[in-house]
Design an enzyme around this catalytic site. Structure first.
Site, mmCIF file in Angstrom:
data_model
loop_
_atom_site.group_PDB
_atom_site.id
_atom_site.type_symbol
_atom_site.label_atom_id
_atom_site.label_comp_id
_atom_site.label_asym_id
_atom_site.label_seq_id
_atom_site.Cartn_x
_atom_site.Cartn_y
_atom_site.Cartn_z
ATOM 1 C CE LYS A 1 -2.035 -1.157 3.918
ATOM 2 N NZ LYS A 1 -1.394 -2.437 4.273
ATOM 3 N NE ARG B 1 -5.062 -1.335 9.664
ATOM 4 C CZ ARG B 1 -3.930 -0.926 9.084
ATOM 5 N NH1 ARG B 1 -3.860 0.182 8.418
ATOM 6 N NH2 ARG B 1 -2.870 -1.680 9.179
ATOM 7 N NE ARG C 1 7.687 -2.119 6.348
ATOM 8 C CZ ARG C 1 6.373 -2.143 6.502
ATOM 9 N NH1 ARG C 1 5.586 -1.738 5.521
ATOM 10 N NH2 ARG C 1 5.843 -2.590 7.609
ATOM 11 N NE ARG D 1 5.691 0.034 10.280
ATOM 12 C CZ ARG D 1 4.604 -0.181 9.550
ATOM 13 N NH1 ARG D 1 4.508 0.338 8.336
ATOM 14 N NH2 ARG D 1 3.620 -0.911 10.009
ATOM 15 N NE ARG E 1 1.834 -4.670 11.102
ATOM 16 C CZ ARG E 1 3.016 -4.459 10.523
ATOM 17 N NH1 ARG E 1 4.141 -4.773 11.160
ATOM 18 N NH2 ARG E 1 3.076 -3.939 9.327
HETATM 19 P P1 AP5 Z 1 4.811 -1.572 1.942
HETATM 20 O O1 AP5 Z 1 4.462 -0.786 0.730
HETATM 21 O O2 AP5 Z 1 5.533 -0.876 3.030
HETATM 22 O O3 AP5 Z 1 3.507 -2.326 2.495
HETATM 23 P P2 AP5 Z 1 2.217 -1.780 3.231
HETATM 24 O O4 AP5 Z 1 1.047 -2.423 2.584
HETATM 25 O O5 AP5 Z 1 2.243 -0.277 3.303
HETATM 26 O O6 AP5 Z 1 2.432 -2.464 4.640
HETATM 27 P P3 AP5 Z 1 2.358 -1.880 6.105
HETATM 28 O O7 AP5 Z 1 3.170 -2.804 6.965
HETATM 29 O O8 AP5 Z 1 2.684 -0.435 6.159
HETATM 30 O O9 AP5 Z 1 0.839 -2.092 6.398
HETATM 31 P P4 AP5 Z 1 0.155 -2.130 7.743
HETATM 32 O O10 AP5 Z 1 -1.236 -2.065 7.275
HETATM 33 O O11 AP5 Z 1 0.510 -3.266 8.610
HETATM 34 O O12 AP5 Z 1 0.771 -0.888 8.542
HETATM 35 P P5 AP5 Z 1 0.240 0.575 8.817
HETATM 36 O O13 AP5 Z 1 1.385 1.480 8.867
HETATM 37 O O14 AP5 Z 1 -0.879 0.897 7.906
HETATM 38 O O15 AP5 Z 1 5.653 -2.833 1.460
HETATM 39 C C1 AP5 Z 1 6.258 -3.725 2.381
HETATM 40 C C2 AP5 Z 1 7.674 -4.117 1.917
HETATM 41 O O16 AP5 Z 1 7.573 -4.902 0.743
HETATM 42 C C3 AP5 Z 1 8.551 -2.913 1.530
HETATM 43 O O17 AP5 Z 1 9.863 -3.173 1.945
HETATM 44 C C4 AP5 Z 1 8.474 -2.851 0.008
HETATM 45 O O18 AP5 Z 1 9.672 -2.344 -0.561
HETATM 46 C C5 AP5 Z 1 8.248 -4.307 -0.358
HETATM 47 N N1 AP5 Z 1 7.359 -4.442 -1.517
HETATM 48 C C6 AP5 Z 1 6.228 -3.725 -1.778
HETATM 49 N N2 AP5 Z 1 5.648 -4.140 -2.920
HETATM 50 C C7 AP5 Z 1 6.408 -5.176 -3.373
HETATM 51 C C8 AP5 Z 1 6.322 -6.032 -4.522
HETATM 52 N N3 AP5 Z 1 5.334 -5.924 -5.438
HETATM 53 N N4 AP5 Z 1 7.273 -6.986 -4.661
HETATM 54 C C9 AP5 Z 1 8.292 -7.105 -3.760
HETATM 55 N N5 AP5 Z 1 8.431 -6.310 -2.652
HETATM 56 C C10 AP5 Z 1 7.498 -5.364 -2.475
HETATM 57 O O19 AP5 Z 1 -0.355 0.401 10.285
HETATM 58 C C11 AP5 Z 1 0.503 0.182 11.399
HETATM 59 C C12 AP5 Z 1 -0.312 0.108 12.676
HETATM 60 O O20 AP5 Z 1 -0.976 1.369 12.898
HETATM 61 C C13 AP5 Z 1 -1.444 -0.925 12.689
HETATM 62 O O21 AP5 Z 1 -0.974 -2.200 13.073
HETATM 63 C C14 AP5 Z 1 -2.410 -0.303 13.713
HETATM 64 O O22 AP5 Z 1 -1.971 -0.519 15.019
HETATM 65 C C15 AP5 Z 1 -2.296 1.184 13.415
HETATM 66 N N6 AP5 Z 1 -3.276 1.660 12.412
HETATM 67 C C16 AP5 Z 1 -2.985 2.217 11.191
HETATM 68 N N7 AP5 Z 1 -4.105 2.541 10.523
HETATM 69 C C17 AP5 Z 1 -5.146 2.181 11.328
HETATM 70 C C18 AP5 Z 1 -6.555 2.230 11.177
HETATM 71 N N8 AP5 Z 1 -7.117 2.717 10.052
HETATM 72 N N9 AP5 Z 1 -7.324 1.763 12.185
HETATM 73 C C19 AP5 Z 1 -6.777 1.286 13.328
HETATM 74 N N10 AP5 Z 1 -5.433 1.202 13.528
HETATM 75 C C20 AP5 Z 1 -4.626 1.629 12.544
HETATM 76 MG MG MG Z 2 2.361 1.091 4.873
#
Ligand code: AP5
Ligand code: MG
Ligand code: ZN
Length: 216
Positions: free
Chosen positions: A13, A88, A127, A161, A172
């Protein structure tokens, strides 16, 4: 244009949102990034969210929807929004509908990144990001062109992270399956979901998203 990037942790994402920002002048609204900034700044929201995020659980709907509302208020009406990691839960879906209406916006597309969960653990644990500009990298899939130097800003400082360890990633994923995957049908009913193969390489995923959004 207003779109949601939907997919489990590590689906790509953030990676794809950054590309849409660079190529199409849209704005990335990542609740995860907003919460991490709040934790770093030790704001009241950050203090509340820190332990929840470290466990890999979801922060309260009220907190994340308030963050999204504030960001949209600060944005020009002509700038497209990419919702990354929000909504979410079912209540967040309803809250986003209300926020968009309030801002005179409408939701155009939901991009579902279709991925294989097991592969995601490797993506997440490998990552890292530039500490200066936030550009995302990966130990195996996307290293900086020059060792230890950010491609985008030249910084030599990188960070990882605290929730990117295997145990937290499993929590997660479980949260995603239990609370986030069930929102997909709500958008399918509206006929605005496009499913994209998130296991393709990063450039191909971008192309598939652009074609679903009729961008080039
Ligand atoms: P990356 O693009 O970083 O993936 P992502 O989908 O953004 O993954 P996240 O870990 O950020 O998602 P998340 O939903 O767990 O975390 P968030 O910050 O939203 O890609 C990952 C890796 O893969 C990178 O190294 C990239 O280079 C590589 N990659 C990408 N695409 C690739 C491909 N096609 N091929 C190969 N490699 C690839 O949330 C964190 C925390 O915040 C949650 O756990 C929760 O506690 C809280 N939170 C956030 N939003 C909410 C909400 N709306 N409601 C409640 N709690 C929330
Ligand atoms: Mg992300
Ligand atoms: Zn950088």
């Amino acid at each position: 244009m207003n779109i949601i990037l939907l997919g489990p942790p590590g689906a790509g994402k953030g990676t794809q949102a950054q590309r849409l920002v660079e190529r199409h002048g849209m704005r990335q609204l990542s609740t995860g990034d907003m919460l991490r900034a709040a934790v770093k700044a030790e704001t009241p929201v950050g203090l509340q969210a820190k332990a929840v995020m470290e466990r890999g659980e979801l922060v309260s709907d009220a907190i994340v929807s308030a963050l999204i509302g504030e960001q949209l208020t600060a944005m020009g009406p002509e700038t497209g929004a990419i919702f990354d990691g929000y909504p979410r839960t079912a209540p967040q879906v309803a809250q986003l509908d209300a926020i968009l209406t309030e801002h005179g916006r409408k939701l155009d597309h939901v991009i579902e990144l279709d991925v294989d969960e097991e592969a995601l653990v490797e993506r997440i644990t490998g990552r890292f990001t530039c500490a200066e500009c936030g550009e995302g990298y990966h130990d195996r899939f996307k290293q900086p062109h020059a060792a230890d130097t950010c491609d985008r800003c030249g910084s030599h400082e990188f960070k990882r992270r605290p929730d990117d360890n295997e145990q937290t990633v499993r929590t997660r994923m479980a949260e995603y399956r239990a609370k986030t995957a069930p929102i997909l049908p709500l958008y399918e009913e509206r006929g605005i979901v496009a499913r994209v193969d998130g296991m393709a390489d990063i450039d191909h995923v971008t192309q598939a998203i652009e074609s679903a959004l009729a961008l080039s």
